[in-house]
Design an enzyme around this catalytic site. Structure first.
Site, PDB file in Angstrom:
ATOM      1  N   SER A  18      36.397  22.416  23.441  1.00  0.00           N
ATOM      2  CA  SER A  18      35.204  23.476  23.500  1.00  0.00           C
ATOM      3  C   SER A  18      34.952  24.134  22.232  1.00  0.00           C
ATOM      4  O   SER A  18      34.931  23.650  21.146  1.00  0.00           O
ATOM      5  CB  SER A  18      35.414  24.126  24.790  1.00  0.00           C
ATOM      6  OG  SER A  18      34.196  24.819  25.089  1.00  0.00           O
ATOM      7  N   HIS A  45      32.340  20.024  24.875  1.00  0.00           N
ATOM      8  CA  HIS A  45      31.384  20.953  25.583  1.00  0.00           C
ATOM      9  C   HIS A  45      29.928  21.187  24.393  1.00  0.00           C
ATOM     10  O   HIS A  45      30.512  21.869  23.505  1.00  0.00           O
ATOM     11  CB  HIS A  45      31.818  22.437  25.935  1.00  0.00           C
ATOM     12  CG  HIS A  45      32.697  22.306  27.197  1.00  0.00           C
ATOM     13  ND1 HIS A  45      33.580  23.199  27.420  1.00  0.00           N
ATOM     14  CD2 HIS A  45      32.906  21.316  28.215  1.00  0.00           C
ATOM     15  CE1 HIS A  45      34.496  22.606  28.311  1.00  0.00           C
ATOM     16  NE2 HIS A  45      33.986  21.536  28.883  1.00  0.00           N
ATOM     17  N   ASP A 138      38.403  24.980  31.259  1.00  0.00           N
ATOM     18  CA  ASP A 138      38.138  23.704  31.750  1.00  0.00           C
ATOM     19  C   ASP A 138      39.468  22.800  31.108  1.00  0.00           C
ATOM     20  O   ASP A 138      39.793  23.498  30.015  1.00  0.00           O
ATOM     21  CB  ASP A 138      36.729  23.115  31.068  1.00  0.00           C
ATOM     22  CG  ASP A 138      36.523  21.760  31.767  1.00  0.00           C
ATOM     23  OD1 ASP A 138      37.109  21.498  32.849  1.00  0.00           O
ATOM     24  OD2 ASP A 138      35.668  21.137  31.283  1.00  0.00           O
TER      25      ASP A 138
END
Ligand SMILES: C[S@@+](CC[C@H](N)C(=O)[O-])C[C@H]1O[C@@H](n2cnc3c(N)ncnc32)[C@H](O)[C@@H]1O
Lengths: 196, 274
Positions: A18, A45, A138
């Protein structure tokens, strides 16, 4: 006297990243040799409205084929598949890819957990899961699924990561994961792909 | 519990749903179905998927709850604005040459795509000569589509998308805001028929000039996708148009030869005549 458990040869690598992903992936993926024979699946992401510029950036720098994953596409070795922005990416047990517009998971679509859990299901012990830098959680549940299925878990060393929250959460969920710097991850993966 | 047992339970549940209620999810993409059924089991507090099967077999009121897991109700008005812009700029000019039109929104979910197309056709002066068919297999989604009421906090995104699609009017012309909800103008659905229709088990029902089926077939396996695409081909009028989701394509389909690319980047195809 007992022999060390022998794992079957690795069949796929999944990577989740991310905040700070671009730098980390720019170190890892271009380091993979042309002979690298495994498929690599990546969830990053990115803001949903932006097309995956990362794919074209990495295409230019990698010896492997880098592409956006397509629905029902078969996995092939030596190829890096990126989840399309705003879709989840899943692996089917027959070795094909699927995408979905299911609700975001951990506020993320694509979600690392969704990819890792489906890949753990499809590849079991023959999977390597890598959680890199990120500012959310996540990937923690996904990496847990990888280890529970007997696969290998790797987490970027939080002390050196651009954002430490995601590696820390992954380590908390999977304490058995190997902790490595980006460079160590790059050389570990490179060795994987070529010793087959 | 071993994964192989969960996989078997899922197979049996899908078979049970088919035999008992004629909902056929047996050839849906399995990884997503599995994720959602495991979620259903955990959130509805069943010890196993088999226990869930037992309940749904004997208690029909359980079916809608399960359908909410088995079908994915995620939508947005003017989702992918460039798709709607391409319809506006490239497809509607062709449709204008017809005295009357039929448009099918297959897998219309809670209606966002239906209202988007209705507004688009109104802006382009085609609404009054068009009949829209909005179909789905989820009765609650169909009912929501017919109601046309959305939380106000979604309107900002809808408005932004509408503008990006080349909207000629203001989205606020089409709804009234009350109590945190946006109620869409009922004249937008005057010419819409909402109906239960499955791309898996049902047949052609009318001749269409445009079919929009977005983010539905990604949930199907390859042979099922082919069935649906065949159905679209058979439903389309001569030189009719088919629009898919931005990450879908006909490339891998057995029917690829039956269509030509019309706006390739937007996954808009035209029926090719032999
Ligand atoms: C992700 S939504 C897509 C909504 C909308 N088309 C869009 O792109 O925003 C998928 C929809 O397909 C519907 N669906 C699933 N299986 C179907 C089938 N066999 N026939 C028709 N619709 C189906 C689901 O109920 C759900 O409403």
């Amino acid at each position: 006297m007992s022999a060390a458990p022998v794992k079957p040869p690795v069949k796929a690598v999944v990577i989740g990243a991310s905040a700070g992903a671009v730098q980390a992936l720019l170190t890892i993926l271009p380091a993979l040799p042309a002979s690298f024979a495994l498929p690599v699946l990546v969830v990053v992401h990115v803001p949903p409205d932006r097309d995956n510029v990362l794919v074209s950036l990495l295409q230019a720098k990698c010896r492997l084929t880098v592409k956006e994953a397509e629905d029902k596409e078969p996995l092939v070795g030596g190829t890096v598949f990126f989840a399309p922005s705003d879709y989840h990416l899943l692996v089917e047990t027959d070795g094909t890819l699927a995408i979905s517009t299911d609700e975001p998971v951990n506020y993320s679509r694509p979600s690392i957990d969704v990819l890792f859990e489906s890949a753990a299901d499809a590849f079991g012990e023959a999977l390597v899961g890598v959680v890199l830098t990120g500012a959310n959680h996540d990937g923690a549940a996904g990496l847990r699924a990888v280890t529970q299925a007997g696969g290998t878990a790797i987490v970027e060393d939080p002390n050196f990561a651009h954002s430490r929250a995601m590696p820390l959460a992954a380590l908390e969920a999977s304490p058995e994961a190997a902790i490595m710097t980006i460079d160590a991850i790059a050389s570990y993966l490179s060795s994987l792909g070529t010793t087959r | 519990m071993p994964e192989a047992v969960v996989d078997l339970e899922i197979q049996l549940l899908l078979e049970a749903l088919y035999q008992r209620y004629h909902y056929d999810f047996r050839h849906y993409a399995r990884a997503s179905i599995k994720r959602r059924l495991v979620q259903a089991r955990d959130q509805l507090a069943f010890p196993t998927i088999s226990a869930m099967q037992d309940r749904v077999l004997h208690d029909p009121s359980m079916l809608p709850r399960l359908l909410d897991y088995l079908t994915v109700q995620v939508s947005e008005m003017f989702r992918d604005p460039s798709y709607f812009r391409a319809l506006r700029e490239s497809v509607l000019p062709h449709l204008k040459t017809y005295p009357s039109l039929k448009v099918w929104i297959a897998g219309s979910s809670t209606g966002e795509e239906v209202y988007s197309l209705a507004i688009l056709f109104r802006e382009e002066g085609l609404y009054d000569r068009t009949l829209f068919y909005a179909t789905d297999i989820n009765p609650e989604a169909l009912a929501a589509a017919e109601a046309g009421v959305y939380p106000l906090d979604r309107i900002r995104k809808f408005t932004e998308n509408h503008q990006k699609s080349g909207g000629r009017s203001s989205l606020s012309d089409y709804y009234t805001a009350a109590y945190g909800r946006a109620v869409f103008d009922k004249t937008l659905r005057e010419r819409v028929v909402f109906s239960d229709h499955s791309l898996v088990t049902d047949a052609v029902f009318a001749e269409m000039h445009l079919i929009s089926c977005r983010n539905v077939m990604i949930y199907f396996d390859r042979p099922l996708q082919d069935r649906a695409i065949g159905l679209f081909h058979d439903s389309l009028a001569r030189k009719g148009f088919l629009g898919l989701g931005s990450k879908e394509s006909l490339r891998f389909s057995a029917h690829a030869g039956g269509f030509s690319d019309f706006v390739p980047g937007e996954k808009i195809y035209q029926r090719r005549e032999p």
